[in-house]
Design a protein around this motif. Sequence first.
Motif, PDB file in Angstrom:
ATOM      1  N   SER A  17       0.854  -1.183   0.000  1.00  0.00           N
ATOM      2  CA  SER A  17       0.000   0.000   0.000  1.00  0.00           C
ATOM      3  C   SER A  17       0.885   1.225   0.000  1.00  0.00           C
ATOM      4  O   SER A  17       2.008   1.201   0.497  1.00  0.00           O
ATOM      5  N   ASN A  18       0.361   2.293  -0.551  1.00  0.00           N
ATOM      6  CA  ASN A  18       1.047   3.576  -0.483  1.00  0.00           C
ATOM      7  C   ASN A  18       0.794   4.180   0.888  1.00  0.00           C
ATOM      8  O   ASN A  18      -0.234   3.904   1.527  1.00  0.00           O
ATOM      9  N   LEU A  19       1.701   5.012   1.336  1.00  0.00           N
ATOM     10  CA  LEU A  19       1.527   5.677   2.624  1.00  0.00           C
ATOM     11  C   LEU A  19       0.229   6.489   2.640  1.00  0.00           C
ATOM     12  O   LEU A  19      -0.457   6.567   3.659  1.00  0.00           O
ATOM     13  N   ALA A  20      -0.146   7.036   1.493  1.00  0.00           N
ATOM     14  CA  ALA A  20      -1.384   7.821   1.387  1.00  0.00           C
ATOM     15  C   ALA A  20      -2.616   6.982   1.727  1.00  0.00           C
ATOM     16  O   ALA A  20      -3.643   7.515   2.147  1.00  0.00           O
ATOM     17  N   ASP A  21      -2.527   5.662   1.548  1.00  0.00           N
ATOM     18  CA  ASP A  21      -3.653   4.780   1.862  1.00  0.00           C
ATOM     19  C   ASP A  21      -3.942   4.726   3.358  1.00  0.00           C
ATOM     20  O   ASP A  21      -5.006   4.272   3.769  1.00  0.00           O
ATOM     21  N   PHE A  22      -2.985   5.196   4.170  1.00  0.00           N
ATOM     22  CA  PHE A  22      -3.143   5.196   5.619  1.00  0.00           C
ATOM     23  C   PHE A  22      -3.290   6.610   6.182  1.00  0.00           C
ATOM     24  O   PHE A  22      -3.309   6.796   7.378  1.00  0.00           O
ATOM     25  N   ALA A  23      -3.372   7.582   5.305  1.00  0.00           N
ATOM     26  CA  ALA A  23      -3.389   8.981   5.723  1.00  0.00           C
ATOM     27  C   ALA A  23      -4.763   9.404   6.238  1.00  0.00           C
ATOM     28  O   ALA A  23      -5.749   8.669   6.130  1.00  0.00           O
ATOM     29  N   GLU A  24      -4.799  10.619   6.744  1.00  0.00           N
ATOM     30  CA  GLU A  24      -6.044  11.183   7.246  1.00  0.00           C
ATOM     31  C   GLU A  24      -7.090  11.176   6.133  1.00  0.00           C
ATOM     32  O   GLU A  24      -6.778  11.429   4.965  1.00  0.00           O
ATOM     33  N   GLY A  25      -8.315  10.867   6.505  1.00  0.00           N
ATOM     34  CA  GLY A  25      -9.399  10.839   5.521  1.00  0.00           C
ATOM     35  C   GLY A  25      -9.599   9.476   4.877  1.00  0.00           C
ATOM     36  O   GLY A  25     -10.520   9.294   4.089  1.00  0.00           O
ATOM     37  N   THR A  26      -8.744   8.520   5.202  1.00  0.00           N
ATOM     38  CA  THR A  26      -8.925   7.169   4.671  1.00  0.00           C
ATOM     39  C   THR A  26      -9.625   6.313   5.712  1.00  0.00           C
ATOM     40  O   THR A  26      -9.708   6.685   6.878  1.00  0.00           O
ATOM     41  N   LYS A  27     -10.134   5.174   5.277  1.00  0.00           N
ATOM     42  CA  LYS A  27     -10.787   4.280   6.217  1.00  0.00           C
ATOM     43  C   LYS A  27     -10.610   2.842   5.769  1.00  0.00           C
ATOM     44  O   LYS A  27     -10.254   2.575   4.623  1.00  0.00           O
ATOM     45  N   PHE A  28     -10.867   1.945   6.683  1.00  0.00           N
ATOM     46  CA  PHE A  28     -10.803   0.523   6.390  1.00  0.00           C
ATOM     47  C   PHE A  28     -11.851   0.173   5.342  1.00  0.00           C
ATOM     48  O   PHE A  28     -12.980   0.651   5.395  1.00  0.00           O
ATOM     49  N   GLN A  29     -11.477  -0.676   4.403  1.00  0.00           N
ATOM     50  CA  GLN A  29     -12.401  -1.127   3.375  1.00  0.00           C
ATOM     51  C   GLN A  29     -12.838  -2.558   3.698  1.00  0.00           C
ATOM     52  O   GLN A  29     -12.000  -3.452   3.733  1.00  0.00           O
ATOM     53  N   SER A  30     -14.121  -2.766   3.898  1.00  0.00           N
ATOM     54  CA  SER A  30     -14.596  -4.108   4.230  1.00  0.00           C
ATOM     55  C   SER A  30     -14.561  -5.034   3.018  1.00  0.00           C
ATOM     56  O   SER A  30     -14.455  -6.246   3.168  1.00  0.00           O
TER      57      SER A  30
END
Length: 164
Positions: A17-30
Amino acid sequence: LIIMTPESLLRHKLAVSNLADFAEGTKFQSIISEQKKLAAHKKIKKVIFCSGKIYYDLFEAREKEKINDIAIIRIEELYPFPETEITKELKKYPNAEIIWCQEEPENMGAWHYIDRRLEKTMIAAKTKSKRPLCISRKEAASPATGYMSVHIAEQQELLKKALS
């Protein structure tokens, strides 16, 4: 961060994953929808739902065979079952056969939990097929064969069956 994964996925070139995938405004995808550009949704002949490591084996086998009419959707959260998200995904592929694929033998893994829940979402999405099929290793007393050569042969057969 606690990672519960087979060791092989810690080094797998696609399990990143890119670091952006863990940044603010992201969420877990079920669930994680099909990521590749395939044939038109109505021409998809099969949708394979799976969870975990088997996704990468299916993806790589599909790429190797240049198959573009089979979608692979990852269920990242088994409980609570992401019924709404899966129903939405299924509506994209009205003509597809619906498959649950798992590495574990049929009497193990998530199949017995997923079976009726997936069927319920298929009815809600009004899919052409009314029951999901399970593609897995045959029922067994143990999840492992004990021999790497047997495991590899079974895995190749499982992938062939899922993608045929």
